[in-house]
Design an enzyme around this catalytic site. Structure first.
Site, PDB file in Angstrom:
ATOM      1  N   HIS A  28      48.752  50.663  88.460  1.00 22.86           N
ATOM      2  CA  HIS A  28      48.912  50.792  87.056  1.00 22.86           C
ATOM      3  C   HIS A  28      50.383  50.780  86.393  1.00 22.86           C
ATOM      4  CE1 HIS A  28      47.006  51.856  83.049  1.00 22.86           C
ATOM      5  NE2 HIS A  28      48.129  52.423  82.955  1.00 22.86           N
ATOM      6  N   GLY A  71      48.798  61.290  85.534  1.00 26.50           N
ATOM      7  CA  GLY A  71      48.582  60.593  86.995  1.00 26.50           C
ATOM      8  C   GLY A  71      50.054  60.047  87.440  1.00 26.50           C
ATOM      9  N   GLU A 122      48.585  50.130  77.061  1.00 26.53           N
ATOM     10  CA  GLU A 122      47.632  50.344  78.151  1.00 26.53           C
ATOM     11  C   GLU A 122      46.490  49.567  78.339  1.00 26.53           C
ATOM     12  OE1 GLU A 122      48.486  52.576  79.884  1.00 26.53           O
ATOM     13  OE2 GLU A 122      50.007  53.934  78.645  1.00 26.53           O
ATOM     14  N   GLN A 167      59.524  64.263  80.613  1.00 32.09           N
ATOM     15  CA  GLN A 167      58.644  63.360  80.290  1.00 32.09           C
ATOM     16  C   GLN A 167      58.607  63.028  78.752  1.00 32.09           C
ATOM     17  OE1 GLN A 167      56.036  61.787  81.399  1.00 32.09           O
ATOM     18  NE2 GLN A 167      55.261  61.144  79.562  1.00 32.09           N
ATOM     19  N   GLU A 226      55.421  55.461  83.775  1.00 36.68           N
ATOM     20  CA  GLU A 226      55.746  54.176  84.259  1.00 36.68           C
ATOM     21  C   GLU A 226      57.283  54.316  83.729  1.00 36.68           C
ATOM     22  OE1 GLU A 226      53.845  54.706  81.732  1.00 36.68           O
ATOM     23  OE2 GLU A 226      54.044  53.700  79.908  1.00 36.68           O
ATOM     24  N   TYR A 272      42.885  52.246  76.774  1.00 36.59           N
ATOM     25  CA  TYR A 272      42.859  51.877  77.988  1.00 36.59           C
ATOM     26  C   TYR A 272      41.568  51.152  78.422  1.00 36.59           C
ATOM     27  CZ  TYR A 272      46.532  55.438  79.425  1.00 36.59           C
ATOM     28  OH  TYR A 272      47.493  56.265  79.292  1.00 36.59           O
ATOM     29  N   ASP A 301      49.887  61.728  70.213  1.00 34.89           N
ATOM     30  CA  ASP A 301      48.733  61.869  71.360  1.00 34.89           C
ATOM     31  C   ASP A 301      47.242  62.290  70.820  1.00 34.89           C
ATOM     32  OD1 ASP A 301      50.790  62.536  72.833  1.00 34.89           O
ATOM     33  OD2 ASP A 301      51.045  64.569  72.457  1.00 34.89           O
TER      34      ASP A 301
HETATM   35 ZN   LIG Z   1      49.690  53.453  81.483  1.00 37.22          ZN
END
Ligand SMILES: [Zn+2]
Length: 590
Positions: free
Chosen positions: A284, A257, A307, A126, A260, A372, A364
């Site tokens: 998304h 979740g 986002e 990640q 991308e 978002y 972060d």
């Molecule tokens: Zn996103």
């Protein structure tokens, strides 16, 4: 003039990486990747060249037969270490031999017991926002794009996949080697690797799913609408530029979740419920193929461009598939969640601006629901102001103008001023993008379903408990809203009543349990604690477990339980998740 990225040591005026050829050898015994990376630059470079690294063991830097001089800077908590190649003389390519650390921030190494099948180890990466540097030295800023090719060797019978095109594989006695190429240039945060016992099932001409064999069929059923989503997204944004759109189902410890990664979205298994009700997340991640992966924020200070736009696109896809009611109710939940974050998580109001300033701050910390939901709401307001037809034309122009490039908020404003000038008379762009908080000009949410829940919630506040009859047709979103709108504390009898009313001892959908457990913890319903623990071991998804954990830290009877709970779970979590827990514990003085 390239923009200065506060999260990278790279100096783009020195030169730019164009392509990297990777040879990667994966060792589950030592939890180390041994990597040879051959870099090709856009133009020859002389003098110094800076790269971002974190916890890498650099073994050799050379160009052909010539060893190159290099040094590593002191480690900075947010940035890692700067690798400085020096005294270069018109060098257009160099090679670095290196090994990653077993604790590399981007990599989660899992034992067989932590997987569904229980027989084979599992590894996934990640890299967003700035963890690619813990795998290989790079100009770890979204402003730099490169192509790559990779050859990945794993022990038999494991399979390696990357967010790239699989172009071949070989086997020898002990090992499998897989070849990949990524012909479309990507920023470093979209580099992605996974190794495990993986099987593949096709779902449509361009869509398929990778998962552990035990979960493959269920995943293919759940996400069968992906091809349709891809077609809808193309209507909005223009042609899909990444050839295939596949999903990879990760183990439950995945912190997000979805991620991308191009061609291969990494996805939580949480959405697989056998009812196709929880797949907005795929809309998304798919939309990121345009907004984010194709048109990219120049630095994480402009994350709303990734986002906010992607949330807007997600809603447009969902509107076609699930209708306007679904959009309104999910908007409501998103706003309530954002207000919660603005009030309880964000410590400095400047992080409630869409355009942030993150010098000296981890990306972060600036990367919250604000980018978002506030970003989406701004774009929805612009659409409302100029009309959908004009906005749709603008969207396609925007995507075409910045495809395979990155941009800042300021460049976005300039583009909007040129292409959609009327917006500036109708919407207070300055306030939306540069000022903290949530502007009052936000479009109102109109939802019959939300109104219904709010009425029941009001009655409860006046001492009337809802009956089974009243809630029998509620969907999970309505249940979630009801649990969210409960008073901060309720009686233990009422906790039990709602547990029964919504069958929360049988329902295992984590976001619903999250809302319920928060109320239970605040209300002192101590018998729920074993189930709270079970939630923490069932998923590592931050959006589910952190709100519960924050509630534990803020509630007296659970404060002392927080550290032991985390210590019990940490082995099963991704390094990024561990870092987030540590930060919250530190902030709470524990
Ligand atoms: Zn996103």
């Amino acid at each position: 003039m390239p923009v200065k990225d506060p999260h990278s040591y790279a100096d783009l005026s020195q030169g730019l990486i164009k392509h990297i050829d990777f040879e990667i050898s994966v060792d589950f015994e030592t939890r180390i990747l041994a990597i040879r990376a051959e870099y090709i630059l856009v133009e020859p470079v002389s003098g110094a060249f800076y790269l971002d690294t974190r916890d890498l063991d650099i073994e050799r830097v050379y160009s052909g037969d010539t060893e190159l001089e290099w040094t590593l800077s002191e480690s900075n908590e947010n940035l890692g270490q700067r690798l400085q190649l020096q005294n270069l003389e018109k060098i257009q390519g160099f090679t670095i031999d290196l090994r990653t650390s077993p604790a590399a921030e981007a990599l989660q190494w899992m034992t067989p017991q932590q997987t569904l099948g229980g027989e084979h180890p599992f590894l996934y990466s990640q890299c967003q926002a700035i963890s690619a540097r813990s795998i290989f030295p790079c100009q770890d800023t979204p402003a730099v794009r490169f192509t790559y090719a990779a050859s990945v060797t794993v022990s038999k019978p494991l399979t390696a996949m990357m967010a790239a095109e699989a172009v071949g594989s070989q086997q020898d006695e002990n090992a499998n080697t897989f070849q990949f190429k990524m012909p479309q240039p990507i920023p470093s945060y979209l580099f992605a690797l996974v190794v495990g016992n993986l099987a593949f099932q096709e779902m449509g001409p361009r869509t398929g799913v990778y998962a552990e064999p035990e979960q493959l069929e269920a995943a293919a059923y759940e996400f069968a609408e992906n091809e349709e989503k891809l077609v809808e997204a193309e209507k909005l944004f223009g042609p899909y530029k990444w050839d295939r759109y596949d999903l990879l189902i990760l183990p439950p410890s995945f912190p997000y979740g979805g991620m991308e990664n191009p061609r291969l979205t990494f996805l939580t298994p949480m959405s697989i419920r056998g009812n196709r009700l929880h797949t907005d997340i795929v809309s998304h991640e798919l939309a990121h193929a345009w907004t984010g992966n194709l048109v990219t924020n120049a630095t994480w200070e402009h994350a709303w461009l990734n986002e906010g736009w992607t949330t807007y696109a997600e809603k447009r896809i969902s509107e076609v598939l699930y209708g306007q009611d679904h959009i309104q109710i999910t908007n409501y939940i998103a706003r309530v969640s954002m207000f919660d974050v603005m009030e309880h998580v964000i410590t400095d109001p400047k992080f409630t601006c869409l355009r942030t300033h993150l010098e000296g701050v981890s990306p972060d910390e600036g990367f919250t629901l604000v980018s978002y939901t506030k970003g989406y709401t701004f774009l929805a307001l612009v659409e409302q102001a100029v009309g959908r037809e004009a906005f749709d034309v603008f969207i396609q122009k925007y995507i075409n103008a910045f495809a395979f490039q990155s941009l800042t908020t300021e460049e976005f404003i300039d583009f909007m001023r040129a292409e959609l000038p009327s917006v500036f008379d109708l919407v207070n762009v300055q306030e939306w993008l540069y000022e903290p908080g949530f502007p009052e000009s936000a479009p109102e949410i109109q939802s019959r379903q939300v109104d219904e829940v709010e009425a029941v919630s009001d009655n409860y506040r006046q001492d009337t408990l809802p009956t089974k009859e009243i809630v029998k047709d509620w969907d999970w979103l309505q249940k979630l809203i009801f649990l969210r709108t409960l008073p901060a504390t309720i009686s233990i009898e009422d906790c039990r009543y709602f547990e029964d009313l919504f069958a929360l001892d049988e329902d295992t959908y984590p976001p619903l349990l999250r809302e319920f457990y928060k109320v239970c913890i605040r209300s002192g319903y101590e018998q729920i604690y074993p189930q709270v623990k079970a939630l923490f071991s069932a998923t590592g998804r931050l959006a589910v477990i952190m709100p519960v954990f924050r509630t534990m830290l803020a509630t007296e009877w659970t404060q002392a339980l927080a550290r032991p709970l985390f210590e019990e779970m940490r082995e099963g979590y991704h390094p990024h998740t561990v870092a987030v827990f540590e930060r919250f514990l530190k902030d709470a003085g524990m």
